[in-house]
Design a protein around this motif. Structure first.
Motif, PDB file in Angstrom:
ATOM      1  N   TYR A  70      11.630  -3.230  13.233  1.00  0.00           N
ATOM      2  CA  TYR A  70      11.464  -1.777  13.397  1.00  0.00           C
ATOM      3  C   TYR A  70      12.330  -0.941  12.449  1.00  0.00           C
ATOM      4  CZ  TYR A  70       9.178  -3.213  17.729  1.00  0.00           C
ATOM      5  OH  TYR A  70       8.340  -3.797  18.648  1.00  0.00           O
ATOM      6  N   ARG A  94       3.318   5.192  16.569  1.00  0.00           N
ATOM      7  CA  ARG A  94       4.531   4.533  16.068  1.00  0.00           C
ATOM      8  C   ARG A  94       5.397   4.005  17.203  1.00  0.00           C
ATOM      9  NH1 ARG A  94       6.381   4.234  11.012  1.00  0.00           N
ATOM     10  NH2 ARG A  94       5.289   5.404   9.391  1.00  0.00           N
ATOM     11  N   ASN A 107       1.180   9.961  13.147  1.00  0.00           N
ATOM     12  CA  ASN A 107       2.179   8.952  13.526  1.00  0.00           C
ATOM     13  C   ASN A 107       2.216   8.664  15.018  1.00  0.00           C
ATOM     14  OD1 ASN A 107       3.838   8.428  10.901  1.00  0.00           O
ATOM     15  ND2 ASN A 107       3.586  10.657  10.963  1.00  0.00           N
ATOM     16  N   TYR A 142      10.170   7.346  16.275  1.00  0.00           N
ATOM     17  CA  TYR A 142       9.719   7.366  14.884  1.00  0.00           C
ATOM     18  C   TYR A 142       8.479   8.239  14.679  1.00  0.00           C
ATOM     19  CZ  TYR A 142      12.829   3.504  13.438  1.00  0.00           C
ATOM     20  OH  TYR A 142      13.924   2.719  13.128  1.00  0.00           O
ATOM     21  N   SER A 148      10.503   7.271  10.188  1.00  0.00           N
ATOM     22  CA  SER A 148      11.032   5.935   9.910  1.00  0.00           C
ATOM     23  C   SER A 148      12.165   5.937   8.888  1.00  0.00           C
ATOM     24  CB  SER A 148       9.902   5.020   9.406  1.00  0.00           C
ATOM     25  OG  SER A 148       9.378   5.508   8.172  1.00  0.00           O
ATOM     26  N   GLY A 190       6.400   9.288   8.877  1.00  0.00           N
ATOM     27  CA  GLY A 190       6.851   9.674  10.210  1.00  0.00           C
ATOM     28  C   GLY A 190       8.356   9.865  10.223  1.00  0.00           C
TER      29      GLY A 190
END
Length: 567
Positions: free
Chosen positions: A108, A371, A368, A376, A526, A524
């Protein structure tokens, strides 16, 4: 599922605490990554459901603050969230200390742990009473503003409903509207002062209980700032004063010439961009939404799918009605994997910006929505505002369908407004830094600080006693972020600087600009803000050349713009 069909029920707080405790213990006792991941995903499901219920209550409360049921539910969540935070912290500690942390990071990414470490710095059970008090005070402020009934021309209006009068082309009527609204704030001055004074001291107490020298550092952690510091923001502020204030100042000097006014102008005159009136959408709310559908369907397949879902499932509430909270926002309802837009249409160009700005947030959340982890879906606040502010500029080729004969006015107004907003937003941030450095200032001293900063960041404002409230250094009290979300406002300024980069790219090649936008949006949350920009081929606002370059591009466009017919 349509928004009206989404079921709300108050959860059992004690059961939630037990469930979170059980999940934490199972994570700590997991004997394999597969077992730990299963518990992690179960916690994700629970978290999504808690957020869904809280969000449904919040949306329905803000749609009608007079609704007794959702008023009580909002009060419940104001108290429940701080109580649950203790259990969230225990879960976070278990994740950070998990012997499978490296496995989680491999699957992740490590940002969830970076953010978790920051989150740990924002809470201790010791500050639960202050968190509850803070929520209570914020709700009281929002309810006070929502309750406003401002007498004007024989009728009563909400704050949002006063906006068209404050932009009216008739000088006397516009000034009267500003005075009427300012008088409402003056009549409620004591409560506004008292609420903020309590909020400042509650937040200062929280910071000191957690071991900080006041609130500022805690405020940065609460905003999730994970890639820039107070010093970076100060550097940005210097750049704004150096590069942007002169451009904005020239915009207002030109405006004074168009209006036949003496520079600097009053608050009421600064609000009128053109003698013939500010740009207005020419359609009804339904027609604005219909053209919004056309814009998004033609922009890309992804945006077309998204906006049709928003319309079909009642995921927007945009009309200004009595009892409705002011402002606008976009949020997510995780169980249903959809965003929701809340706004107050008032017959100004703001109505179109809702369809572009708030829908820019909503589109990013929609892209997103699946996610994992849920955190995220959204990046940091400053990164989120890039989605929305840039989407406003992507709508330019469709502007005529919103504004008709006022299209050219809109282009000029939108770009100049983006440029003149950044000094104001930066001033909001600077003001808050001073307030929390000196939490024991009196209300009068705070008003004095605001008035002094106006001279630095907004020299085009005539600071006199003509209009109650605004001309006395008190106008900051209408900016609800200062009360409700301290240190948020600089995020808009950083994002607007990036959005101006997109504007310059759109002028050269819309297709290329959209590819950069999607490269940015599809990440997103991330990555951190600066990395999101790097991976999308964009400059960060903390680089001096960034502000310098966008200011030059915008200044060149404004100087080349033909003002004929825009008087």
């Amino acid at each position: 599922m349509k928004f009206s069909e989404m079921v709300y029920e108050r959860p059992d707080l004690e059961e939630l605490k037990k469930k979170m405790t059980e999940l934490t213990e199972r994570l700590q006792g997991a004997d394999s990554y597969e077992a730990a991941k299963a518990v992690f995903l179960e916690k994700e499901t629970l978290e999504k459901h808690i957020v869904t219920l809280q969000t449904l209550a919040e949306i329905r409360h803000t749609i009608d603050t007079r609704d007794h049921f959702y008023d009580e539910e909002q009060n419940f969540w104001d108290g429940a969230v701080p109580n649950l935070q203790e259990y969230e912290q225990k879960w976070t500690m278990a994740m950070l200390n998990s012997r499978f942390r490296s496995d989680f990071e491999a699957e992740y990414g490590d940002l969830m742990f970076v953010n978790a470490e920051i989150e740990l710095k924002t809470f201790s059970p010791e500050i639960i009473p202050e968190l509850q008090k803070e929520n209570e005070l914020k709700t009281a402020y929002e309810k006070l503003l929502a309750s406003a009934q401002i007498p004007f021309e024989g009728e009563n209006y909400t704050i949002s409903q006063m906006t068209p009068f404050k932009n009216d082309a008739d000088d006397a009527r516009r000034l009267a509207a500003w005075k009427a609204e300012g008088q409402w704030y003056k009549d409620n001055q004591q409560q506004l002062d008292s609420l903020y004074d309590e909020l400042v001291h509650v937040r200062d107490t929280m910071g000191r209980k957690l071991g900080y020298d006041g609130y500022t550092q805690l405020g940065y952690y609460r905003m999730g700032r994970n890639c820039y510091t107070k010093e970076d923001v100060e550097k940005f502020r210097h750049g704004v004063v150096k590069y942007l204030v002169p451009v904005a100042d020239q915009i207002y000097r030109e405006q004074a010439k168009r209006l036949g006014k003496e520079y600097p102008m009053s608050f009421a005159d600064n609000a009128l961009e053109f003698r013939s009136g500010n740009p207005r959408p020419f359609g009804t709310p339904d027609e604005i939404l219909a053209h919004g559908r056309k814009f998004y369907e033609e922009l890309s397949p992804e945006t077309g799918e998204f906006f049709n879902r928003m319309l079909d499932d009642e995921l927007m509430d945009v009309l200004s009605t009595e009892g409705k909270a002011g402002g606008g926002y976009c949020t997510s309802i995780p169980d249903y994997e959809v965003p929701f837009i809340f706004a107050n249409f008032n017959g100004t160009q703001h109505d179109v910006e809702v369809i572009t700005h708030e829908a820019g947030h909503a589109f990013a959340a929609y892209v997103n929505r699946k996610r994992v982890p849920m955190t995220y879906v959204w990046p940091g606040m400053e990164a989120c505002e890039v989605h929305s502010m840039s989407m406003e500029f992507f709508a330019w080729p469709w502007a005529e369908g919103f504004f008709g004969k006022d299209t050219q006015k809109f282009y000029y107004s939108h770009l100049s407004g983006a440029l003149t907003f950044i000094p104001y937003g930066t001033m909001v941030d600077h003001f808050q830094h001073i307030v929390f450095e000196k939490p024991d200032m009196t209300p009068k001293e705070r008003h004095g600080v605001w008035k002094e900063l106006q001279g630095i960041y907004m020299p085009w404002m005539k600071l006199d006693g003509d209009i109650p409230f605004y001309s006395e250094g008190e106008g900051w009290q209408r900016q609800h972020h200062i009360y409700s979300m301290p240190f948020y406002y600089i995020d808009y300024c950083l994002a607007q600087t990036v959005a101006l980069q997109f504007w310059a790219m759109i002028r050269k090649d819309q297709k290329d600009a959209w590819e950069h936008y999607m490269a940015y949006t599809q990440q997103g949350g991330s990555r951190v803000f600066t990395e999101l920009l790097k991976h999308a081929g964009m400059e960060t606002p903390f680089e001096e050349d960034c502000l310098k370059t966008v200011c030059k591009a915008a200044k060149d466009w404004l100087e080349a713009f033909d003002p004929k017919g825009l008087e």
